[in-house]
Scaffold this active site. Structure first.
Site, mmCIF file in Angstrom:
data_model
loop_
_atom_site.group_PDB
_atom_site.id
_atom_site.type_symbol
_atom_site.label_atom_id
_atom_site.label_comp_id
_atom_site.label_asym_id
_atom_site.label_seq_id
_atom_site.Cartn_x
_atom_site.Cartn_y
_atom_site.Cartn_z
ATOM 1 N N GLU A 123 -5.796 4.194 -3.015
ATOM 2 C CA GLU A 123 -6.738 4.608 -1.689
ATOM 3 C C GLU A 123 -7.701 5.480 -2.253
ATOM 4 O O GLU A 123 -8.155 6.596 -2.098
ATOM 5 C CB GLU A 123 -6.256 5.212 -0.619
ATOM 6 C CG GLU A 123 -5.289 4.417 0.241
ATOM 7 C CD GLU A 123 -4.850 5.153 1.504
ATOM 8 O OE1 GLU A 123 -4.939 6.441 1.547
ATOM 9 O OE2 GLU A 123 -4.484 4.493 2.634
ATOM 10 N N GLU A 147 -0.161 -1.799 1.758
ATOM 11 C CA GLU A 147 0.204 -0.645 3.131
ATOM 12 C C GLU A 147 -0.024 -1.143 4.360
ATOM 13 O O GLU A 147 -1.270 -1.524 4.667
ATOM 14 C CB GLU A 147 -0.256 0.694 2.572
ATOM 15 C CG GLU A 147 0.233 1.376 1.498
ATOM 16 C CD GLU A 147 -0.348 2.642 1.722
ATOM 17 O OE1 GLU A 147 -0.638 3.484 2.782
ATOM 18 O OE2 GLU A 147 -0.363 3.500 0.397
HETATM 19 C C1 BG6 Z 1 -1.895 5.996 3.364
HETATM 20 C C2 BG6 Z 1 -1.226 6.606 2.074
HETATM 21 O O1 BG6 Z 1 -2.857 6.645 3.495
HETATM 22 O O2 BG6 Z 1 -0.882 6.117 4.345
HETATM 23 C C3 BG6 Z 1 0.204 6.818 2.211
HETATM 24 O O3 BG6 Z 1 -1.558 5.677 1.078
HETATM 25 C C4 BG6 Z 1 0.553 7.213 3.593
HETATM 26 O O4 BG6 Z 1 0.524 7.791 0.942
HETATM 27 C C5 BG6 Z 1 0.229 6.447 4.477
HETATM 28 O O5 BG6 Z 1 1.892 7.643 3.735
HETATM 29 C C6 BG6 Z 1 0.726 6.812 6.012
HETATM 30 O O6 BG6 Z 1 0.167 7.999 6.302
HETATM 31 P P1 BG6 Z 1 0.946 9.219 6.831
HETATM 32 O O7 BG6 Z 1 -0.024 10.293 6.903
HETATM 33 O O8 BG6 Z 1 1.335 8.577 8.115
HETATM 34 O O9 BG6 Z 1 2.044 9.182 5.998
#
Ligand code: BG6
Length: 492
Positions: free
Chosen positions: A178, A386
């Site tokens: 990211e 993701e």
């Molecule tokens: C992304 C990141 O922004 O979102 C992860 O690359 C992160 O590291 C994921 O865990 C989900 O966000 P969160 O805040 O729910 O853990």
């Protein structure tokens, strides 16, 4: 032939990051990463960064989910779901404890070698992020993290060690997770490690004018430029060391819609999408976009790019575009409209969409839209690095988490991916975020769970660390077994 199956060889799997799951934060020679020193927060109460360890504070990265000691068990569970790929990150500070040490830490190298070999034992291809938010703390303290060009040299040396050490074991790499986070105010800590900008964390209720001052913005964009240069140098080097390496960028790519057909809202949404294109154009096309000058000017940012850097960016373009997609936001110029305190301030509440307990809108169609937008712009292979649902899970009296809401999220996003593939998008893989429960990046909580595998651990670090499949574990297994076809069963 079943028209609903995904392309042959599609890479199904899951994604984690080192500081959110490994734990063992100072074991076997590891140094601290900036993300290790973040406290626990909540949706309304931002995490804090301490510059050194405060003995009276609980740091979730200290234990993570103790993947460092459970990696064999965890990878075995991934293999039971049928994973083809496991996206994970290497902790830079486990390899170079101060970020720029003379020689790498052998125990750190051994750990990752063991992890990769364990993956291959089950036919799982590792996909490795070289950095996932976690710049070594020593580099933040010594040289203001990515504001310094010296951090580029340190990163390239670190990347070279990884490419050489794991040649033949790893074929897929991501240079920065990211990368566009660095342009946001919380990018001062996550990614940028710019301590002179302060230690402000994600505060969805309040982003002060000070946090967005042109002085701070200037530093963020300078740091981001240094990351682009580091990424391009790493791509070039990675190809030189092993021409079969596939190296990608990773850009947070949530969808941005205009709130209404008010042309002002359309322009606002177009501008929000430029936060993706700003990075994608540099990493995929090797040059800053035509809109850069005005985009930066409006933030009070002056960026000088040398001819030498321009050449580096051109020579280090990526092989694939990977991205995270969780939700969508709406852009609205009308101050009267309710704003949505959701995923990183994504604008006004969208009346058509339901939201998670953390305010992230559920929008599978947005995934299809974004896949088309990205592919239409770049025409290179895409990878969803993701996607997932963070939710509060209850363990039922039978000892199992029955997470039909997670299954529903997975199913609908899988359908959206297939729609995009049928649209003509070249998508070669999908890794669900947090296939095993891990620490939330934004809040530091354990109770914001993404996993198909439950981990017995609470926000304060209490629990047995026992792993247990949830209902979604068996659903994802079926999904992979049928190469996606099972999500369409109810339509047949
Ligand atoms: C992304 C990141 O922004 O979102 C992860 O690359 C992160 O590291 C994921 O865990 C989900 O966000 P969160 O805040 O729910 O853990």
């Amino acid at each position: 032939m079943n028209k609903n199956v995904f392309p042959k060889g599609f890479l199904w799997g899951g994604a984690t990051s080192a500081y959110q799951c490994e734990g063992a934060w100072n074991k076997d020679g590891k140094g601290f990463a900036i993300t290790d020193l973040l406290t626990t927060g909540t949706r309304r109460n931002p995490r804090k960064l301490t510059l050194e360890v405060d003995q009276n504070t609980y740091y979730p990265a200290k234990i993570g989910i103790d993947h460092y000691h459970h990696y064999k068990e965890d990878i075995k569970l991934f293999s039971e779901m049928g994973f083809k790929v496991y996206r994970m990150s290497v902790s830079w500070a486990r390899i170079f404890p101060n970020g720029d040490d003379e020689v790498p830490n052998q125990k750190g190298l051994d750990f990752y070698r063991n992890v990769f070999e364990e993956c291959h034992k089950y036919g799982i291809e590792p996909l490795v992020s070289i950095m996932h938010h976690d710049t070594p703390m020593a580099l933040a303290l010594k040289q203001d993290g990515w504001l310094s060009r010296k951090t580029i040299d340190a990163y390239v040396k670190y990347a070279k060690v990884l490419f050489e050490e794991y040649k033949g074991l790893v074929h897929y790499w991501i240079t920065f997770n990211e990368i566009n986070m660095t342009m946001n105010y919380f990018g001062d800590v996550y990614g940028g490690a710019i301590l002179s900008n302060g230690t402000r964390m994600i505060d969805i209720n309040h982003v002060s004018d000070d946090a967005m001052s042109s002085e701070k913005q200037n530093k963020r964009f300078a740091a981001l430029h240094n990351q682009f240069v580091a990424s391009a140098l790493a791509v070039k080097l990675g190809h030189k060391i092993d021409s079969s390496n596939n190296i990608g960028c990773m850009i947070a790519s949530d969808a941005h819609y205009p709130y209404s057909c008010n042309p002002q809202n359309i322009l606002a949404a177009q501008n929000s999408m430029r936060k993706l294109w700003y990075c994608g154009d540099v990493q995929v096309r090797g040059e800053y976009s035509y809109f850069t000058r005005r985009f930066l000017e409006e933030k009070g940012v002056t960026l000088v790019v040398s001819e030498e850097d321009k050449k580096i960016l051109k020579e280090g373009t990526v092989d694939f575009y990977s991205f995270s997609y969780y939700t969508s936001g709406t852009d609205c110029v009308d101050q009267e409209v309710d704003t949505d305190s959701g995923n990183f301030n994504l604008g006004a509440a969208n009346p058509y969409l339901k939201k998670s307990e953390w305010g992230w809108a559920f929008d599978p169609d947005g995934l299809r839209w974004v896949l088309n937008e990205i592919y239409g712009r770049y025409h290179i292979p895409l990878f969803i690095a993701e996607n997932g649902l963070g939710a509060i899970d209850e363990v039922s009296p039978d000892g199992i988490v029955h997470d039909d809401y997670r299954i529903h999220y997975l199913k609908e996003h899988t359908k959206a991916m297939k729609q995009a593939i049928d649209d003509g998008v070249e998508l070669f893989g999908y890794t669900w975020w947090g296939p095993i429960d891990l620490v939330s990046a934004s809040t530091g909580e354990m109770k914001k769970r993404y996993g198909f595998i439950y981990v017995d651990l609470d926000n304060e670090g209490h629990g047995t660390l026992e792993r247990k499949p949830k209902d979604s574990f068996y659903y994802y297994k079926k999904l992979i077994d049928t190469n996606g076809a099972c999500v369409f069963e109810d339509e047949e």
